[in-house]
Design an enzyme around this catalytic site. Structure first.
Site, PDB file in Angstrom:
ATOM      1  N   ASP A  34       0.882  -1.172   0.000  1.00 48.05           N
ATOM      2  CA  ASP A  34       0.000   0.000   0.000  1.00 48.05           C
ATOM      3  C   ASP A  34       0.915   1.216   0.000  1.00 48.05           C
ATOM      4  O   ASP A  34       1.681   1.405   0.965  1.00 48.05           O
ATOM      5  CB  ASP A  34      -0.917  -0.031   1.242  1.00 48.05           C
ATOM      6  CG  ASP A  34      -1.966   1.073   1.205  1.00 48.05           C
ATOM      7  OD1 ASP A  34      -1.650   2.174   0.714  1.00 48.05           O
ATOM      8  OD2 ASP A  34      -3.094   0.823   1.665  1.00 48.05           O
ATOM      9  N   ILE A  35       0.844   2.029  -1.054  1.00 48.18           N
ATOM     10  CA  ILE A  35       1.813   3.131  -1.156  1.00 48.18           C
ATOM     11  C   ILE A  35       1.662   4.143  -0.025  1.00 48.18           C
ATOM     12  O   ILE A  35       2.542   4.959   0.200  1.00 48.18           O
ATOM     13  CB  ILE A  35       1.774   3.849  -2.536  1.00 48.18           C
ATOM     14  CG1 ILE A  35       0.381   4.401  -2.862  1.00 48.18           C
ATOM     15  CG2 ILE A  35       2.276   2.946  -3.645  1.00 48.18           C
ATOM     16  CD1 ILE A  35       0.369   5.324  -4.075  1.00 48.18           C
ATOM     17  N   ALA A  58      -3.713   4.944  -7.605  1.00 49.32           N
ATOM     18  CA  ALA A  58      -4.194   6.325  -7.445  1.00 49.32           C
ATOM     19  C   ALA A  58      -5.543   6.309  -6.753  1.00 49.32           C
ATOM     20  O   ALA A  58      -6.235   5.293  -6.736  1.00 49.32           O
ATOM     21  CB  ALA A  58      -4.334   7.000  -8.818  1.00 49.32           C
ATOM     22  N   TYR A 123      -8.698  16.129  -7.728  1.00 43.29           N
ATOM     23  CA  TYR A 123      -7.999  14.998  -8.349  1.00 43.29           C
ATOM     24  C   TYR A 123      -6.818  15.500  -9.192  1.00 43.29           C
ATOM     25  O   TYR A 123      -5.675  15.060  -9.006  1.00 43.29           O
ATOM     26  CB  TYR A 123      -8.982  14.199  -9.213  1.00 43.29           C
ATOM     27  CG  TYR A 123      -8.330  13.161 -10.099  1.00 43.29           C
ATOM     28  CD1 TYR A 123      -7.572  12.114  -9.553  1.00 43.29           C
ATOM     29  CD2 TYR A 123      -8.456  13.226 -11.488  1.00 43.29           C
ATOM     30  CE1 TYR A 123      -6.971  11.161 -10.385  1.00 43.29           C
ATOM     31  CE2 TYR A 123      -7.861  12.274 -12.306  1.00 43.29           C
ATOM     32  CZ  TYR A 123      -7.122  11.252 -11.755  1.00 43.29           C
ATOM     33  OH  TYR A 123      -6.519  10.313 -12.570  1.00 43.29           O
ATOM     34  N   LYS A 127      -2.828  14.997  -8.463  1.00 43.08           N
ATOM     35  CA  LYS A 127      -1.999  14.201  -9.386  1.00 43.08           C
ATOM     36  C   LYS A 127      -0.832  15.049  -9.914  1.00 43.08           C
ATOM     37  O   LYS A 127       0.288  14.555 -10.058  1.00 43.08           O
ATOM     38  CB  LYS A 127      -2.840  13.682 -10.560  1.00 43.08           C
ATOM     39  CG  LYS A 127      -3.823  12.583 -10.221  1.00 43.08           C
ATOM     40  CD  LYS A 127      -3.155  11.226  -9.959  1.00 43.08           C
ATOM     41  CE  LYS A 127      -2.716  10.528 -11.223  1.00 43.08           C
ATOM     42  NZ  LYS A 127      -2.224   9.155 -10.964  1.00 43.08           N
TER      43      LYS A 127
HETATM   44  N1  LIG Z   1      -9.214   5.365 -15.484  1.00 40.58           N
HETATM   45  C1  LIG Z   1      -9.024   6.415 -16.244  1.00 40.58           C
HETATM   46  O1  LIG Z   1      -9.861   6.763 -17.105  1.00 40.58           O
HETATM   47  C2  LIG Z   1      -7.741   7.220 -16.129  1.00 40.58           C
HETATM   48  C3  LIG Z   1      -7.555   8.347 -16.943  1.00 40.58           C
HETATM   49  C4  LIG Z   1      -6.360   9.056 -16.829  1.00 40.58           C
HETATM   50  C5  LIG Z   1      -5.379   8.653 -15.947  1.00 40.58           C
HETATM   51  N2  LIG Z   1      -5.609   7.568 -15.156  1.00 40.58           N
HETATM   52  C6  LIG Z   1      -4.571   7.155 -14.209  1.00 40.58           C
HETATM   53  O2  LIG Z   1      -4.180   5.854 -14.595  1.00 40.58           O
HETATM   54  C7  LIG Z   1      -3.800   5.088 -13.462  1.00 40.58           C
HETATM   55  C8  LIG Z   1      -4.439   3.717 -13.519  1.00 40.58           C
HETATM   56  O3  LIG Z   1      -5.832   3.837 -13.652  1.00 40.58           O
HETATM   57  P1  LIG Z   1      -6.763   2.549 -13.690  1.00 40.58           P
HETATM   58  O4  LIG Z   1      -8.012   2.955 -14.376  1.00 40.58           O
HETATM   59  O5  LIG Z   1      -5.972   1.379 -14.190  1.00 40.58           O
HETATM   60  O6  LIG Z   1      -7.049   2.388 -12.137  1.00 40.58           O
HETATM   61  P2  LIG Z   1      -7.629   1.141 -11.316  1.00 40.58           P
HETATM   62  O7  LIG Z   1      -8.212   0.132 -12.231  1.00 40.58           O
HETATM   63  O8  LIG Z   1      -8.487   1.705 -10.243  1.00 40.58           O
HETATM   64  O9  LIG Z   1      -6.331   0.518 -10.698  1.00 40.58           O
HETATM   65  C9  LIG Z   1      -5.610   1.165  -9.699  1.00 40.58           C
HETATM   66  C10 LIG Z   1      -4.965   0.097  -8.860  1.00 40.58           C
HETATM   67  O10 LIG Z   1      -4.228   0.740  -7.842  1.00 40.58           O
HETATM   68  C11 LIG Z   1      -4.472   0.068  -6.611  1.00 40.58           C
HETATM   69  N3  LIG Z   1      -4.354   1.010  -5.511  1.00 40.58           N
HETATM   70  C12 LIG Z   1      -5.182   2.012  -5.157  1.00 40.58           C
HETATM   71  N4  LIG Z   1      -4.728   2.638  -4.056  1.00 40.58           N
HETATM   72  C13 LIG Z   1      -3.581   1.999  -3.711  1.00 40.58           C
HETATM   73  C14 LIG Z   1      -2.629   2.185  -2.683  1.00 40.58           C
HETATM   74  N5  LIG Z   1      -2.788   3.119  -1.738  1.00 40.58           N
HETATM   75  N6  LIG Z   1      -1.564   1.359  -2.651  1.00 40.58           N
HETATM   76  C15 LIG Z   1      -1.397   0.393  -3.554  1.00 40.58           C
HETATM   77  N7  LIG Z   1      -2.266   0.158  -4.560  1.00 40.58           N
HETATM   78  C16 LIG Z   1      -3.348   0.963  -4.625  1.00 40.58           C
HETATM   79  C17 LIG Z   1      -5.888  -0.466  -6.721  1.00 40.58           C
HETATM   80  O11 LIG Z   1      -5.986  -1.563  -5.843  1.00 40.58           O
HETATM   81  P3  LIG Z   1      -7.394  -1.971  -5.181  1.00 40.58           P
HETATM   82  O12 LIG Z   1      -8.144  -2.619  -6.305  1.00 40.58           O
HETATM   83  O13 LIG Z   1      -6.992  -2.900  -4.110  1.00 40.58           O
HETATM   84  O14 LIG Z   1      -8.017  -0.714  -4.694  1.00 40.58           O
HETATM   85  C18 LIG Z   1      -5.975  -0.826  -8.197  1.00 40.58           C
HETATM   86  O15 LIG Z   1      -5.573  -2.169  -8.420  1.00 40.58           O
HETATM   87  C19 LIG Z   1      -4.125   5.950 -12.255  1.00 40.58           C
HETATM   88  O16 LIG Z   1      -2.932   6.499 -11.778  1.00 40.58           O
HETATM   89  C20 LIG Z   1      -5.035   7.041 -12.777  1.00 40.58           C
HETATM   90  O17 LIG Z   1      -4.834   8.248 -12.068  1.00 40.58           O
HETATM   91  C21 LIG Z   1      -6.758   6.841 -15.230  1.00 40.58           C
END
Ligand SMILES: NC(=O)c1ccc[n+]([C@@H]2O[C@H](COP(=O)([O-])OP(=O)(O)OC[C@H]3O[C@@H](n4cnc5c(N)ncnc54)[C@H](OP(=O)(O)O)[C@@H]3O)[C@@H](O)[C@H]2O)c1
Length: 293
Positions: A34-35, A58, A123, A127
């Site tokens: 957990d970061i 995130a 957000y 970021k």
């Molecule tokens: N989704 C979008 O449309 C989008 C757009 C632009 C940028 N981004 C960026 O892209 C990245 C990935 O997005 P995604 O859609 O793949 O997100 P996601 O599916 O929600 O995956 C994020 C992962 O990070 C883990 N996580 C959350 N908090 C944590 C913590 N404190 N310590 C360790 N692990 C943690 C989560 O674990 P749990 O499942 O256990 O919570 C999840 O597996 C993020 O940085 C986001 O800001 C996303």
């Protein structure tokens, strides 16, 4: 090279595990690392000694970030600052995933990496602060800004992605209302993960915009989803006022990957091709059942 992937079971993290499979990446889900807990980062770094840590973790539910800015800054800024500090101390490089929400959306052409960020939401601010925090500790860092992700694994925090939500509304026969006044670059996580792999292979640190090529409004995206899936429902155009929101989102956040182009790395496919491949893979993962039943 030893690679550790934080957030391994997320949308993008799952595809990164595949894109780096030949390196046998060390995948970390939140139960292992957990970061927000520096001791779990220290344990991972000392046990696995990665050369590169990829951070997808995130707090990225934009509305929730407005309600709990303390949580947004804790995960997206302070924890990232700590991760970068520990990477620097252990000699690991860091690849951090950022967002199009660092921009204010006043542009009319896609933002390249030289465009000045001006985030407007908790957000986006948290970021962007995370990006700046990394610079405090590490020159050996990649910041990969992406946008509008859809992937086969879905997001644990945000629920089904936009493509799935549109297909579900189609199946349920509900009226599909989608905004025409927000423009972005929809991006298939498998394509983003593959591009990240080519960036890491090239080994040039810096900021990258990594999205499928082109851009559209959410309404145009929904229309294309139905067209490709063979649905004949109408998508009712509405403006953002129809969906009251706490967060100020950029009205235009299309990104353009100048760094990729300058380095001669392959451009990502158009977003329509990203969607096509997503729907094909989705069908395959469901045993050949097409998007429409
Ligand atoms: N989704 C979008 O449309 C989008 C757009 C632009 C940028 N981004 C960026 O892209 C990245 C990935 O997005 P995604 O859609 O793949 O997100 P996601 O599916 O929600 O995956 C994020 C992962 O990070 C883990 N996580 C959350 N908090 C944590 C913590 N404190 N310590 C360790 N692990 C943690 C989560 O674990 P749990 O499942 O256990 O919570 C999840 O597996 C993020 O940085 C986001 O800001 C996303």
């Amino acid at each position: 090279m030893r690679v550790a992937i934080v957030g391994r079971s997320g949308q993008l993290g799952s595809d990164l595990m595949s894109a780096f499979a030949d390196y046998e990446p060390i995948g970390m889900d939140r139960r292992l690392l957990d970061i927000e807990f520096p001791s779990t980062i220290a344990m991972m770094l000392s046990r696995h000694r990665p050369d590169l840590v990829i951070n997808t973790a995130a707090f990225h539910d934009t509305e929730a970030c407005e309600v709990r800015p303390d949580r947004a800054f804790a995960v997206n800024t302070i924890a990232v600052d700590g991760l970068a500090a520990q990477c620097a101390a252990s000699g690991a490089a860091l690849l951090h995933v950022g967002t199009d929400y660092v921009f204010d959306g006043r542009a009319t052409i896609p933002y390249d990496e030289s465009a000045p960020p001006n985030p407007m939401s908790a957000y986006g601010i948290s970021k962007y602060a995370g990006e700046l925090a990394i610079r405090r500790h590490l020159a050996e860092a990649y910041v990969i800004r992406t946008s509008g992700l859809f992937g086969l694994h879905g997001s644990s925090s945000k629920g089904p992605n936009f493509v799935e939500r549109i297909l579900a509304q189609l199946e349920q026969g509900t009226t599909i209302r989608v905004v025409t006044d927000v423009t972005f670059s929809p991006s298939y996580t498998r394509h983003v993960a593959a591009a990240i792999r080519t960036i890491v292979d090239r080994n040039v640190y810096g900021t990258y915009h990594v999205t499928n090529a082109g851009y559209c409004t959410w309404h145009e995206f929904a229309v294309e989803i139905l067209r490709q899936a063979g649905g004949d429902a109408r998508v009712t155009p509405v403006t953002s006022d129809a969906f009251p929101s706490l967060a100020r989102r950029p009205a235009f956040s299309a990104l353009r990957g100048d760094t990729i182009e300058r380095l001669g790395l392959p451009a990502l496919p158009a977003w329509q091709d990203g969607l096509r491949e997503y729907l094909r893979e989705r069908d395959r993962s469901r045993g050949g059942i097409s998007a429409l039943r």
